[in-house]
Design a protein around this motif. Structure first.
Motif, short mmCIF file in Angstrom:
data_model
loop_
_atom_site.label_atom_id
_atom_site.label_comp_id
_atom_site.label_asym_id
_atom_site.label_seq_id
_atom_site.Cartn_x
_atom_site.Cartn_y
_atom_site.Cartn_z
N PRO A 67 1.90 -1.42 9.16
CA PRO A 67 1.83 -0.09 9.79
C PRO A 67 2.76 0.03 11.00
O PRO A 67 3.48 1.04 11.14
CB PRO A 67 0.36 0.01 10.19
CG PRO A 67 -0.36 -0.77 9.15
CD PRO A 67 0.55 -1.94 8.89
N CYS A 68 2.78 -1.00 11.85
CA CYS A 68 3.69 -0.95 13.00
C CYS A 68 5.14 -0.95 12.54
O CYS A 68 5.97 -0.21 13.06
CB CYS A 68 3.43 -2.15 13.92
SG CYS A 68 4.53 -2.25 15.35
N PHE B 299 -1.82 12.94 14.35
CA PHE B 299 -0.44 13.16 13.90
C PHE B 299 -0.47 13.36 12.38
O PHE B 299 -0.20 12.44 11.60
CB PHE B 299 0.44 11.97 14.29
CG PHE B 299 0.41 11.66 15.75
CD1 PHE B 299 1.10 12.45 16.66
CD2 PHE B 299 -0.35 10.60 16.24
CE1 PHE B 299 1.06 12.18 18.02
CE2 PHE B 299 -0.40 10.32 17.59
CZ PHE B 299 0.31 11.11 18.50
N PRO B 300 -0.79 14.57 11.93
CA PRO B 300 -1.01 14.83 10.49
C PRO B 300 0.17 14.47 9.60
O PRO B 300 -0.03 14.11 8.44
CB PRO B 300 -1.31 16.34 10.45
CG PRO B 300 -1.78 16.68 11.83
CD PRO B 300 -1.03 15.77 12.75
N ALA B 301 1.40 14.57 10.11
CA ALA B 301 2.57 14.27 9.30
C ALA B 301 2.61 12.80 8.86
O ALA B 301 3.32 12.45 7.92
CB ALA B 301 3.85 14.62 10.06
N LEU B 302 1.82 11.95 9.53
CA LEU B 302 1.82 10.52 9.21
C LEU B 302 0.59 10.10 8.39
O LEU B 302 0.30 8.93 8.25
CB LEU B 302 1.87 9.70 10.51
CG LEU B 302 3.12 9.91 11.38
CD1 LEU B 302 2.98 9.15 12.69
CD2 LEU B 302 4.37 9.47 10.64
N ARG B 303 -0.09 11.10 7.83
CA ARG B 303 -1.35 10.80 7.15
C ARG B 303 -1.16 10.08 5.81
O ARG B 303 -2.01 9.31 5.40
CB ARG B 303 -2.14 12.10 6.92
CG ARG B 303 -3.57 11.88 6.48
CD ARG B 303 -4.27 13.20 6.20
NE ARG B 303 -4.36 14.04 7.37
CZ ARG B 303 -5.31 13.95 8.31
NH1 ARG B 303 -6.25 13.03 8.19
NH2 ARG B 303 -5.33 14.77 9.33
N ASN B 304 -0.06 10.31 5.12
CA ASN B 304 0.11 9.78 3.76
C ASN B 304 1.46 9.06 3.67
O ASN B 304 2.48 9.67 3.38
CB ASN B 304 0.03 10.92 2.75
CG ASN B 304 0.09 10.44 1.32
OD1 ASN B 304 -0.06 9.25 1.04
ND2 ASN B 304 0.32 11.36 0.40
N GLN B 305 1.45 7.74 3.90
CA GLN B 305 2.68 6.98 4.01
C GLN B 305 2.76 5.87 2.95
O GLN B 305 1.80 5.17 2.69
CB GLN B 305 2.79 6.35 5.40
CG GLN B 305 2.85 7.36 6.53
CD GLN B 305 4.09 8.23 6.45
OE1 GLN B 305 5.22 7.73 6.33
NE2 GLN B 305 3.90 9.54 6.51
N ASN B 306 3.95 5.74 2.36
CA ASN B 306 4.24 4.62 1.47
C ASN B 306 4.89 3.52 2.30
O ASN B 306 5.90 3.76 2.98
CB ASN B 306 5.18 5.06 0.35
CG ASN B 306 5.30 4.03 -0.75
OD1 ASN B 306 5.34 2.83 -0.49
ND2 ASN B 306 5.36 4.49 -2.00
N LYS C 213 -8.46 -0.91 10.34
CA LYS C 213 -9.05 -0.16 9.23
C LYS C 213 -8.02 0.28 8.20
O LYS C 213 -8.38 0.90 7.19
CB LYS C 213 -9.79 1.07 9.77
CG LYS C 213 -10.82 0.76 10.84
CD LYS C 213 -11.44 2.04 11.38
CE LYS C 213 -12.39 1.77 12.53
NZ LYS C 213 -11.69 1.29 13.75
N THR C 214 -6.75 -0.03 8.43
CA THR C 214 -5.71 0.41 7.49
C THR C 214 -5.79 -0.36 6.17
O THR C 214 -6.30 -1.49 6.10
CB THR C 214 -4.31 0.20 8.09
OG1 THR C 214 -4.14 -1.18 8.43
CG2 THR C 214 -4.11 1.05 9.34
N PRO D 274 0.80 -1.23 0.00
CA PRO D 274 0.00 0.00 0.00
C PRO D 274 0.83 1.28 0.00
O PRO D 274 1.86 1.38 0.66
CB PRO D 274 -0.81 -0.11 1.29
CG PRO D 274 -0.86 -1.56 1.60
CD PRO D 274 0.47 -2.10 1.14
N ALA D 275 0.37 2.24 -0.75
CA ALA D 275 0.86 3.62 -0.68
C ALA D 275 -0.30 4.48 -0.20
O ALA D 275 -1.45 4.05 -0.19
CB ALA D 275 1.35 4.08 -2.04
N GLY D 276 -0.01 5.68 0.24
CA GLY D 276 -1.07 6.55 0.73
C GLY D 276 -1.74 6.02 1.98
O GLY D 276 -2.94 6.23 2.21
N GLU D 277 -0.98 5.34 2.82
CA GLU D 277 -1.53 4.77 4.07
C GLU D 277 -1.64 5.86 5.13
O GLU D 277 -0.70 6.63 5.36
CB GLU D 277 -0.63 3.65 4.57
CG GLU D 277 -1.13 2.94 5.81
CD GLU D 277 -2.32 2.05 5.55
OE1 GLU D 277 -3.46 2.57 5.61
OE2 GLU D 277 -2.12 0.84 5.28
#
Length: 331
Positions: A229-230, A205-212, A283-284, A194-197
């Motif tokens: 995710p962990c 924690f907004p900085a972690l909103r869009n993660q590859n 829900k991820t 997944p990208a955009g996780e």
């Protein structure tokens, strides 16, 4: 009958001279005894095979793999398996606990310095990769006579709690309704990671909103796995992680750890099963993908217990296939 006794009987029949007198011809007696010895030898050998736990690893990939194992005594730590080849591990009757098996690729002649799956020493100069491997974890049941039929259950976990690399399947044969197989043929760390996780814990924690979630080789920058995710939040920065502690406010709900510091969702304790399950990790995109790709048969996060655990009672025969054939795929 024990194998040694059967062999003794065989030796006695083949080496003893023919006796004359009473009750039949020497030839017929010798033939009868010979047949008896053969039957006893077959019975003892087939019985020994039936009482052995085994693990067979099959490489169905179009390239060689190396299988790393931990905590299985009297077995090599790394085994090379060519494409379409296999390797069988004979498990000690004592039932070793907490064994692990996972695939590696792009290794040197010693099975080290691999481009994929080198998550334990000997590590390359860039360091060991994070342990996101597609791994099989097995605690073997005891089949030795000293156990008296107790502790004879083999438990195995199919877990992508840390991440994944190669697709795999596990076929299990043995007794018990939970001695079940599972398959994740569509997992691809290059195509389906997944990208955009969103790992922002509900926007806290907004900085972690869009993660590859791709794991990137520090030197080549090519993908070499997929973080959970962990894993993304806690594994090494060199490979694309954040190197946070699992119990930090940012990582706690994704790692199912009691939080040290300010809890962003005070009504839930992520260190408790019900608290983690009610939080953001189920829900991820990652967990939803694992559930779909593995047909709800594999752990996607730490308290995903209804999916991953399996057990077989008595002798267990397990086949771990790397790159299994996808349903409907052409031959």
């Amino acid at each position: 009958m024990r194998k040694s006794a059967a062999l003794s009987l065989w030796a006695g029949v083949t080496s003893q001279p023919a006796q004359s007198g009473g009750g039949g011809s020497p030839a017929s007696c010798g033939l009868f005894c010979l047949m008896l010895a053969i039957g006893a030898l077959q019975a003892c050998c087939s019985g020994a095979a039936a009482a052995q736990n085994t693990l067979r690893v099959v490489n169905n990939c179009p390239y060689p793999v190396w299988i790393e194992q931990q905590k299985l005594p009297r077995a090599p730590s790394v085994v090379h398996i060519p494409s379409k080849g296999s390797h069988t591990y004979l498990i000690p009757l004592s039932g070793p606990q907490s064994t692990r098996f996972w695939p590696k690729t792009g290794c040197d002649a010693a099975g080290s310095n691999c481009t994929l799956g080198q998550s334990s020493p000997t590590c390359p100069a860039k360091g060991c990769a994070p342990p996101v491997d597609s791994k099989l974890e097995i605690s073997w049941g005891c089949l030795a006579s000293s156990c008296g039929g107790k502790n004879n259950e083999t438990f195995f976990n199919l877990s992508q709690v840390d991440g994944f690399t190669l697709p795999y399947s596990v076929q299990a044969a043995g007794a018990g309704s939970n001695c079940r197989s599972a398959s994740c043929p569509a997992m691809s760390y290059t195509a389906s990671c997944p990208a955009g996780e969103d790992l922002s814990t509900g926007g806290h924690f907004p900085a972690l909103r869009n993660q590859n979630l791709r794991v990137l080789d520090p030197v080549t920058k090519r993908p070499v796995g997929c973080f959970s995710p962990c894993g993304k939040l806690t594994f090494a920065k060199a490979f694309g992680g954040y190197a946070l502690a699992a119990n930090t406010p940012q990582a706690g709900f994704y790692c199912c750890q009691a939080i040290q510091g300010k809890n962003p969702i005070p009504s839930l304790n992520p260190g408790a099963p019900e608290g983690c399950r009610a939080g953001p990790v189920p829900k991820t995109k990652y967990v939803k993908f694992i559930d779909s790709a593995c047909n709800n048969q594999v752990y996607g996060y730490a308290y995903d217990d209804t999916h991953g655990i399996r057990n077989c009672i008595g002798p267990a025969r397990i086949v771990f296939t790397i790159c299994p054939r996808q349903p409907g795929a052409a031959d």
